[in-house]
Design a protein around this motif. Structure first.
Motif, PDB file in Angstrom:
ATOM      1  N   CYS A 139      44.223  53.039  43.989  1.00 44.60           N
ATOM      2  CA  CYS A 139      43.217  53.510  45.055  1.00 44.60           C
ATOM      3  C   CYS A 139      43.745  53.874  46.439  1.00 44.60           C
ATOM      4  O   CYS A 139      42.997  54.186  47.210  1.00 44.60           O
ATOM      5  CB  CYS A 139      41.932  52.322  45.064  1.00 44.60           C
ATOM      6  SG  CYS A 139      41.071  52.232  43.582  1.00 44.60           S
ATOM      7  N   CYS A 192      41.841  46.393  38.645  1.00 45.71           N
ATOM      8  CA  CYS A 192      41.264  47.243  39.271  1.00 45.71           C
ATOM      9  C   CYS A 192      40.518  48.134  38.010  1.00 45.71           C
ATOM     10  O   CYS A 192      41.311  48.808  37.190  1.00 45.71           O
ATOM     11  CB  CYS A 192      41.908  48.433  40.126  1.00 45.71           C
ATOM     12  SG  CYS A 192      40.986  49.710  40.602  1.00 45.71           S
ATOM     13  N   ASP A 213      33.434  58.440  44.305  1.00 48.58           N
ATOM     14  CA  ASP A 213      34.437  57.425  44.213  1.00 48.58           C
ATOM     15  C   ASP A 213      34.796  56.982  45.719  1.00 48.58           C
ATOM     16  O   ASP A 213      35.353  56.000  46.123  1.00 48.58           O
ATOM     17  CB  ASP A 213      35.566  57.909  43.536  1.00 48.58           C
ATOM     18  CG  ASP A 213      36.481  59.138  43.838  1.00 48.58           C
ATOM     19  OD1 ASP A 213      35.574  60.003  44.224  1.00 48.58           O
ATOM     20  OD2 ASP A 213      37.658  59.321  43.823  1.00 48.58           O
TER      21      ASP A 213
END
Ligand code: MSP
Length: 479
Positions: A133, A147, A262
């Motif tokens: 990320c 994650c 996202d």
């Protein structure tokens, strides 16, 4: 008299070059392209920006894995993105890469201003970091210690960093979002952001001591700029933040940032707070669309189900892929796609629907009107709602409206059987065909932001003095 045209500045996220484009990144870029085309049709001064995010550990790791020198690696992948957009008839006005000099200089200026604003301080950071990320993670965001977005264990990081006082911006952000001075679409995402702010905002680290392939902080060369801040600033650096203030003032603020859901916190909380800190206007709107799954599963390399929009465009044509992606799933919602579904829509909607209507009408015009198009007629269907839907990013709704008109026209031909009617009432047939020609022309105009090549073919055929039977069907059937 003010001759300056209205401007329309629209952006996509800049994509990590650790992977080639897939239908997810293609989707966002396509939506932005459609909006850019719509606004160009209105004669506006459109600036459509996309690009690639090339700094950070994630990209560096991928280059290592590929056994390539980082610069070679990022050059190769940036070119893949640019080429993919070409193949999908996506036409940005600018393509920014974070390794470009214009970007690096602008980010340096941005950080200098940020420091001068008094909103940065030095502190200790200790916590989880997910390289997938490129973001810090709270314990509560992990599932069984990993994650959930990247299925990998984050790294525990303990280091001295520079922090940004994000917590100070909670109430002003809330006000700007609630009053729609800063608009977030769709409504569910706006509410999500507001509830996130209501939980209280924490300050964020904006520099790193250990990141690979990142820009040094201008005043502290031991520290690198957190990649997300470097990336967000592309929206300003591309339009001359550092080098061409006139151009910057002309296009900023952005009219639309199109993103996937996202990355909403980065765009709807961190980004506006940073802009407020350096005294720049906020973007007018952010639209966060949903995510695709493929045959019900998350799209991922390891599952081997990643859909490649370029391969699909080669097989079905770029307009068919553009139509499918925007028709299949209402923009803003999550939805499932597959090549099977694309093929079904291709045959039903494109080959049997639009393609069939076009070849029937043009063939009969050639045959029964001797190609003579006569005077222009008014279209028998009002398609004005289509543009409204497209402007509100309700792409599938707009396309449904067009396809209702296509179905209506095909049924009208079936019912009135011009090939029999022509023997007794040639005048009626002429009227019918001219009015269907007008409808097809209007369909082409309305459809052109989504399917520019098809729209051009239809318009070209109907704009000729004498109609010529098209050599090729628009959409040959696929078995
Ligand atoms: N580099 C950051 C963005 C910085 S913008 C200042 C980044 N890059 S990314 O390559 O990971 O791209 C994320 C974006 O890709 C999403 O926001 C979305 O636009 C798109 N998508 C990625 N996967 C997707 C799906 N499965 N479905 C739909 N869109 C998806 O984040």
């Amino acid at each position: 008299m003010n001759l300056e045209r209205n401007k329309f500045y629209i952006t996509t996220p800049i994509y990590y070059v650790n992977d080639k484009p897939h239908i997810g990144t293609g989707y966002t870029t396509l939506a932005a392209d459609v909006l850019a085309r719509l606004h160009r049709q209105l004669g506006e001064d459109v600036y459509f920006l996309t690009g690639t995010a090339e700094h950070g550990s994630k990209v560096a790791e991928s280059a290592e894995k590929a056994g390539l020198n980082i610069q070679e690696f990022v050059d190769e992948y940036a070119a893949k993105f640019s080429l993919a957009w070409d193949e999908l008839t996506i036409a940005p006005d600018d393509f920014i890469r974070t390794t470009e000099e214009r970007h690096i200089r602008a980010v340096n200026l941005f950080f200098t201003k940020l420091k001068d604003s008094g909103k940065l301080y030095e502190g200790d950071y200790e916590g989880w970091y997910c390289v997938g990320c490129e973001s810090f993670k709270k314990e509560s965001e992990l599932v069984n210690g990993v994650c959930p977005l990247h299925n990998r264990k984050p790294e525990w990081i303990k280091e001295r960093n520079w922090f940004f006082k994000l917590s100070e911006f909670a109430s002003i952000l809330k006000e700007k979002i609630e009053t729609d001075e800063f608009r977030i679409f769709p409504l569910a995402r706006k509410n999500e952001v507001l509830s996130f702010i209501n939980q209280g905002l924490e300050d964020i680290a904006v520099s790193r001591r250990t990141a690979k392939f990142a820009m040094p902080l201008p005043w502290d060369k031991e520290q690198t700029i957190y990649v997300w801040l470097d990336e967000l600033f592309n929206y300003c650096s591309a339009i001359g933040y550092e080098s061409d203030r006139k151009k910057f003032d002309k296009y900023w603020p952005a009219d639309f940032h199109i993103i996937g859901k996202d990355i909403i916190k980065f765009h709807c909380i961190i980004w506006p707070a940073l802009l407020l800190a350096i005294g720049e206007q906020l973007p007018r709107a952010v639209y966060a669309h949903g995510f695709f799954t493929v045959n019900g599963q998350k799209m991922s390399k390891s599952l081997g189900n990643v859909m490649d929009p370029v391969a699909l465009a080669h097989q079905y044509g770029s307009d068919a892929v553009r139509y499918f992606l925007l028709r299949e799933v209402p923009f803003g919602q999550d939805g499932d796609v597959s090549e099977e579904k694309l093929k079904e829509r291709y045959n039903a909607d494109l080959a049997n629907g639009l393609g069939n209507l076009f070849s029937r009408v043009t063939n009969m015009m050639e045959k029964y009107l001797d190609g003579d198009l006569g005077d222009a007629r008014v279209s028998p269907k009002d398609l004005s709602e289509v543009s409204e839907a497209f402007h509100s990013l309700n792409f599938s709704e707009g396309l449904v409206k067009i396809w209702e008109a296509i179905a209506w026209a095909n049924q009208l031909i079936d019912k009135s059987k011009p090939w029999e009617l022509v023997k007794t009432e040639p005048k009626k047939v002429k009227e019918l065909l001219l009015s269907l020609g007008a409808l097809l022309y209007d369909i082409a105009l309305k459809l052109s932001p989504v399917m520019p090549e098809t729209a051009n073919k239809i318009k070209t055929a109907l704009e000729q003095e004498k109609i010529m039977k098209p050599a090729q069907p628009l959409f040959p059937k696929i078995e």
